[in-house]
Design a protein around this motif. Structure first.
Motif, PDB file in Angstrom:
ATOM      1  N   PHE A 234       0.893  -1.391   0.009  1.00 34.98           N
ATOM      2  CA  PHE A 234      -0.063   0.011  -0.035  1.00 34.98           C
ATOM      3  C   PHE A 234       0.776   1.255   0.092  1.00 34.98           C
ATOM      4  N   GLN A 235       1.869   1.154   0.794  1.00 34.58           N
ATOM      5  CA  GLN A 235       2.673   2.382   0.919  1.00 34.58           C
ATOM      6  C   GLN A 235       3.419   2.702  -0.337  1.00 34.58           C
TER       7      GLN A 235
ATOM      8  N   ARG B 113       0.753   4.089  -2.810  1.00 34.64           N
ATOM      9  CA  ARG B 113       0.785   5.505  -2.300  1.00 34.64           C
ATOM     10  C   ARG B 113       1.787   6.406  -2.897  1.00 34.64           C
TER      11      ARG B 113
ATOM     12  N   ARG C 104       3.458   6.006  -5.495  1.00 31.13           N
ATOM     13  CA  ARG C 104       3.261   6.178  -6.846  1.00 31.13           C
ATOM     14  C   ARG C 104       2.069   7.150  -7.174  1.00 31.13           C
ATOM     15  N   TYR C 105       0.795   6.812  -6.472  1.00 31.93           N
ATOM     16  CA  TYR C 105      -0.366   7.482  -6.547  1.00 31.93           C
ATOM     17  C   TYR C 105      -0.833   8.054  -5.330  1.00 31.93           C
ATOM     18  N   PRO C 106      -0.023   9.497  -5.012  1.00 30.61           N
ATOM     19  CA  PRO C 106      -0.315   9.924  -3.507  1.00 30.61           C
ATOM     20  C   PRO C 106      -1.862  10.062  -3.295  1.00 30.61           C
ATOM     21  N   LEU C 107      -1.932  10.249  -1.976  1.00 29.04           N
ATOM     22  CA  LEU C 107      -3.404  10.370  -1.561  1.00 29.04           C
ATOM     23  C   LEU C 107      -3.750  11.768  -2.049  1.00 29.04           C
TER      24      LEU C 107
END
Lengths: 169, 488
Positions: free
Chosen positions: A115-116, A119, A121-124
């Motif tokens: 998940f990290q 995230r 790569r595709y930030p929140l």
């Protein structure tokens, strides 16, 4: 007449003709565990369930697996148990996300690392509606929008023959 | 740095050097906080036909109502519909009362409900302006204890913070008394209470998922990072009167809104009075008949985008000349809040029925890619790696600077309503350039759940560009229909 049924309704319809028995009180399990596995998790989620007065449990059986359902904070959560007694998938759908990570069992750390990375790569941000996260042993997908969230997690290597990811819903 | 995509069309002339710009290779990273200003001669802006009246609130997509692109801490991402409201202490009768504060840079979100403002932007004691809104807000309480809320988002993020009583002024309307959320990732501190509960509910991971406005607002010691949104808050104006349908509420052992002392160790899940203590849709509280919905009006922006688009939120539907449509199709929306498809309609795409919803808070279209979207492929297929950042987006078949049409029938949730809708979608690597444009009508991302879980068609902010869309709120009615509905 409703033109579309909810995922839960579809699941119920799909399994309605396949139910071989129905009983309650099945122990909670998590991915990779057996039906009686991990008392700590069971207690943890039991606490969650106890907060919801509308909780319900149902058990359904398929030729290759059985399904347990419980309600966590108003969200139905289903666990898929192979005939050999191993939980290979979990799925949920409801009006908000659920705390599913305890149900990942020994795969939790692996998932959280993945998940990290996802995230990173595709930030929140508010625009992303879903995530599909793969790691070596586990696949997790979740997403949705206000009032309609869903997701599932499964371990491909544990899935019974003939069962595919889209069965876990 | 700015990544120059193959065939990249640079619109406009750069007027300043771009040293240190964080415009990145990934569009998703564009949505975070930028580290330095972007300066360029932009494409001209676009504007909707003028609308006036006390029931009108200015709305800009990446325009004057948004946080500045030049603010190094808060630059807003593309397709951001923004408005300003005035938040006052409970009981205020005028937006010019003492201790009121204008909150700009709010995301206007028709996909959520209620006003949420980052705690960090609420003035605690502003001696310059003489306002101190924070100290005049009062906590919503449950059996004498403060109330906090957790809201989970589809991407595995969440917001957390206390709920406060306030009076909110929108446009020229009278103020409405409503609970609002003060988004505060540190309300209750760390440990096993407060934000950590919300963290786990988000389902994403064991840490780093609770939102704050911008990384630079987050204390170095805090267990949250990199979650800036580029907004001061979210103004949720969706189709329901309150957020009881999806918010998690908790009572805290505490009596204040203070981050450090407001939410003690005893945190328990509660069910609040939906009509009183949960966040209310401020539109539902308006008087003089404007409480049955709203119209969102934004102009068309063309294929290559514009720097900003100015429009309006007009409160009320068909109760005044400025919110009465001449010709629209009205689509009922699923109003059964006990099922999973709540507040959704339906589209038929190449014979396949899919749930669909309209959501101004969604940056782009988000659509399942598959057999029903022939003519389009994932942009990532055109490149050896995904370094261009457009993997996961719709591209017309063939790696070229062309535009394709995606046509579907928009249906109501029930009944015989149907309207053919055609979206124009292009390959964003040929026209997406945040130096010249920030508002785009022709970008769609791929709904990643569609492979093995049912995906929805998300008609995001692009769908509003060039359409006046009427929103009818659950439990109310207009001459168009009973809510909830969309009409356009």
């Amino acid at each position: 007449m409703k033109l579309v049924t909810s995922p839960l309704q579809r699941l119920v319809l799909y399994l309605a003709g396949l139910i071989l028995n129905l009983h309650s009180g099945l122990a909670h399990a998590h991915l990779g565990g057996g039906i009686d596995s991990i008392e700590a998790d069971r207690k943890f989620l039991k606490g969650e369930i106890a907060q919801n007065s509308a909780q319900k449990k149902a058990a359904m059986t398929h030729a290759q697996y059985s399904v347990q359902e419980m309600v966590v904070d108003g969200v139905p959560v289903r666990e898929y148990l192979s005939n050999s007694g191993v939980v290979f998938g979990i799925a949920w759908a409801g009006r908000h996300q659920v705390n599913f990570t305890p149900l990942l069992g020994s795969y939790r750390a692996e998932y959280e690392t993945a998940f990290q990375a996802h995230r990173a790569r595709y930030p929140l941000h508010h625009g992303l509606k879903s995530r599909s996260i793969s790691s070596g042993n586990i696949q997790v997908e979740f997403g949705g929008h206000m009032g309609s969230m869903r997701g599932h997690a499964y371990v491909p290597s544990l899935m019974p023959p003939g069962v595919i990811a889209s069965d876990i819903k | 740095m700015i990544v120059s995509y193959p065939g990249f069309i640079l619109i406009g002339l750069l007027s300043l050097s771009l040293v240190g710009c964080s415009a990145s290779s990934s569009v998703t990273e564009e949505l975070g906080c930028k580290q330095s200003a972007l300066q360029a001669d932009p494409n001209p802006g676009a504007a909707a036909s003028p609308v006036s009246g006390s029931n009108v609130m200015a709305l800009t997509v990446n325009g004057s109502q948004c946080l500045s692109m030049s603010d190094p801490n808060s630059a807003v991402g593309p397709n951001s519909p923004c408005a300003s409201v005035t938040v006052c202490p409970p009981g205020a009768t005028s937006a010019s009362d003492s201790n009121c504060q204008v909150i700009s840079g709010l995301l206007v979100d028709t996909g959520s409900i209620g006003l949420r403002v980052f705690r960090s932007v609420i003035q605690a004691n502003d001696t310059t302006n003489g306002t101190a809104l924070f100290s005049h807000l009062t906590p919503v309480t449950y059996r004498g204890s403060t109330v906090a809320e957790c809201v989970t988002y589809g991407d595995g993020s969440a917001d957390w913070g206390p709920v406060a009583n306030a009076t909110v002024f929108m446009g020229g309307e009278a103020g409405v008394a409503t609970p609002i959320q003060l988004i505060d990732a540190y309300y209750g501190g760390s440990g096993t209470n407060g934000w950590s509960i919300c963290n786990s509910l988000a389902g994403g991971s064991s840490s780093n998922v609770v939102l704050d406005r911008c990384p630079t607002n987050i204390p170095a010691s805090a267990p949250v990072s990199g979650t800036g949104l580029g907004y001061n808050g979210i103004l949720g104006l969706g189709l329901y009167p309150n957020d009881s349908i999806y918010g998690y509420y908790y009572s805290c052992a505490g009596t204040s809104l203070s981050s450090s002392s407001g939410c003690g160790s005893a945190v328990s899940s509660i069910t609040l009075s939906a009509s009183q203590k949960t966040l209310q849709n401020p539109v539902s509280l308006l008087t003089d008949g404007n409480n049955n919905g709203l119209v969102l009006e934004l102009p068309s922006v063309g294929n290559i985008g514009v720097s900003s688009a100015n429009g309006y939120v007009v409160f009320g539907v068909s109760n005044q000349p400025n919110n009465t449509p001449t010709s629209v199709t009205t689509f009922p929306v699923d109003s059964n809040n006990s099922d999973n498809g709540f507040l959704q309609a339906l589209v038929t795409l190449n014979g396949q029925n899919l749930p669909a919803f309209i959501d101004s808070g969604s940056t782009f279209y988000n659509i399942p890619l598959g057999s029903s979207t022939s003519g389009f492929v994932d942009c990532g297929g055109f490149h050896d790696d995904n370094s261009n950042g457009w993997s996961g987006f719709f591209c017309p078949t063939g790696d070229s600077n062309t535009f394709g049409s995606l046509t579907f029938s928009f249906l109501g949730f029930s009944g015989s309503h149907s309207l053919s809708v055609s979206l124009t979608l292009g390959n964003p690597m040929y026209f997406y350039n945040p130096l010249s444009a920030n508002v785009f009508s022709d970008i769609a991302s791929v709904e990643s759940l569609a492979g093995s879980l049912s995906g929805s068609v998300d008609l995001g902010l692009p769908f509003y560009l060039g359409r006046n869309i009427y929103h009818g709120i659950y439990g109310s009615s207009s001459s168009l229909s009973s809510g909830p509905y969309w009409a356009f």
